[in-house]
Design an enzyme around this catalytic site. Structure first.
Site, PDB file in Angstrom:
ATOM      1  N   PHE A 117       0.793  -1.172   0.088  1.00 26.30           N
ATOM      2  CA  PHE A 117      -0.086   0.126  -0.038  1.00 26.30           C
ATOM      3  C   PHE A 117       1.036   1.308   0.034  1.00 26.30           C
ATOM      4  O   PHE A 117       0.416   2.416  -0.539  1.00 26.30           O
ATOM      5  CB  PHE A 117      -0.905  -0.006   1.372  1.00 26.30           C
ATOM      6  CG  PHE A 117      -2.009  -1.061   1.299  1.00 26.30           C
ATOM      7  CD1 PHE A 117      -3.070  -1.084   0.719  1.00 26.30           C
ATOM      8  CD2 PHE A 117      -1.557  -2.269   2.122  1.00 26.30           C
ATOM      9  CE1 PHE A 117      -4.072  -1.935   0.874  1.00 26.30           C
ATOM     10  CE2 PHE A 117      -2.453  -3.322   2.232  1.00 26.30           C
ATOM     11  CZ  PHE A 117      -3.618  -3.127   1.698  1.00 26.30           C
ATOM     12  N   TYR A 159       0.650  10.605 -10.741  1.00 22.71           N
ATOM     13  CA  TYR A 159       0.305   9.555  -9.991  1.00 22.71           C
ATOM     14  C   TYR A 159      -0.016   8.455 -10.600  1.00 22.71           C
ATOM     15  O   TYR A 159       0.548   7.234 -10.274  1.00 22.71           O
ATOM     16  CB  TYR A 159      -0.824  10.140  -8.899  1.00 22.71           C
ATOM     17  CG  TYR A 159      -1.413   9.087  -8.173  1.00 22.71           C
ATOM     18  CD1 TYR A 159      -0.801   8.450  -7.325  1.00 22.71           C
ATOM     19  CD2 TYR A 159      -2.847   8.659  -8.307  1.00 22.71           C
ATOM     20  CE1 TYR A 159      -1.442   7.407  -6.446  1.00 22.71           C
ATOM     21  CE2 TYR A 159      -3.327   7.785  -7.837  1.00 22.71           C
ATOM     22  CZ  TYR A 159      -2.896   7.050  -6.870  1.00 22.71           C
ATOM     23  OH  TYR A 159      -3.353   6.169  -5.813  1.00 22.71           O
TER      24      TYR A 159
END
Ligand code: UFG
Length: 320
Positions: free
Chosen positions: A70, A138
């Site tokens: 994550f 991103y």
């Protein structure tokens, strides 16, 4: 299984870590606490407070059955003004992780990918076969990592699953969204309801949607976490599988604000502001593949219920 959760002190990582522990797995969290919080690490979980670059080899040398990855930089706006932070922080770091997993024979990987890998869709709902044309750095870095995982899986036998999140929301027990810089709609609206912000800005009301505001697919963080458990079980050596995770339901910005008004009883003043650069009008997932192949089904699809859980968390933080 013995599992390493990178970024397990963050929002989605901490909820997943908690659900993994409840399911009987042994969990270690690796987090540098750059955006996460030590008190978000679930009880009974060891926190290694370090970055992947510095610590991943030593940690994986202990022997793990899998990694849930994550840890990432995840602010779309920041990724456009400081791309190096994202190419190094996301791509280079993930390559280090993949190399260390290979070196230490760690067999499974579940990776947090994103709807931002698709960019502006040609059609909705978005399936995994849709073209990947990210409109921000991103999304480009997450797509690059997905490509790297595909080749490592094929060449080195890694069992890998990428999960492409749509708009994650809600909370679970004491685990919720606590960002230093908040950019996400629901927490911002709840900041107004809790008196920490005066008003909310609606980024455009002239979009080609029913009420003119952008439509997104809000998925409860617990449903999302449960997909990770299923992904771990279904990961197959030498394969990289990719699944979208969303409700398949779209809610507009106005509908979200109305749901927040209903749940909190606060009037939540809202102003229309210019469109935000890079926002697509509508992003809704087709999660048919996850339903069919993982046997996953989102259970918490009611928008008011998602907002209520986020609101309970917001209030618990104020009392803290
Ligand atoms: N919005 C407002 N006002 C605000 C904040 C957001 O009107 O103060 C609007 C946005 O313009 C957008 C919607 O609310 O239309 C949702 O915005 P968020 O910032 O909450 O979420 P995004 O859809 O932009 O981003 C999410 C994830 C990203 C991921 C992206 C995939 O947070 O990490 O989906 O497209 F990259």
């Amino acid at each position: 299984m013995k599992l390493l959760v990178t970024g397990g002190a963050g929002y989605v990582g901490s909820v997943c870590a908690a659900r993994l522990v409840e399911s009987g797995h042994e969990v270690v969290v690796l987090d540098d606490l750059s955006t996460g919080h030590a008190d978000a690490v679930p009880d009974g979980v060891r926190l290694v407070e370090a970055g992947i670059d510095d610590a991943i080899g030593d940690v994986l040398a202990e022997g793990f059955d899998g990694v849930l990855h994550f840890a990432a930089k995840s602010l779309v706006g920041e990724s456009m003004v400081d791309p190096a932070k994202y190419w190094h922080g996301n791509v280079v770091t993930s390559l280090r992780l993949l190399d260390a997993m290979r070196e230490h024979g760690t067999p499974r990987l579940v990776f947090s990918s994103t709807a931002a890998t698709y960019g502006e869709p040609d059609q909705v709902p978005i399936a995994e076969t849709a073209p990947t044309r990210p409109t921000n750095t991103y999304g480009a870095t997450k797509l690059a990592i997905d490509h790297a995982i595909t080749s490592y899986a094929a060449a080195h036998g890694l069992a890998a699953v990428s999960l492409r999140y749509f708009n994650v929301a809600g909370a679970y027990r004491r685990f919720g969204e606590r960002h230093g810089v908040e950019t996400h709609l629901i927490p911002i609206v709840l900041q107004v309801a809790s008196g920490r912000r005066e008003r909310v800005q609606v980024y455009g009301d002239d979009w080609p949607t029913e009420d003119g505001t952008c439509v997104r697919d809000y998925i409860h963080v617990v449903d999302l976490a449960d997909a990770h458990l299923r992904a771990l079980e279904h990961a197959a050596a030498g394969e990289h599988r990719i699944y979208n995770l969303g409700n398949g339901l779209g809610f507009s910005v106005k509908q979200v604000i109305d749901a927040c008004r209903e749940v909190t009883g606060h009037p939540i003043p809202a102003d229309v502001a210019p469109r935000r650069a890079g926002d697509p009008a509508v992003l809704v997932a087709s999660s048919e593949k996850a339903r069919t192949e993982l046997g996953w089904k989102p259970e918490r699809v009611d928008l008011a219920g998602i907002v209520r859980d986020a609101w309970d968390f917001t209030r618990s933080q104020q009392g803290a």
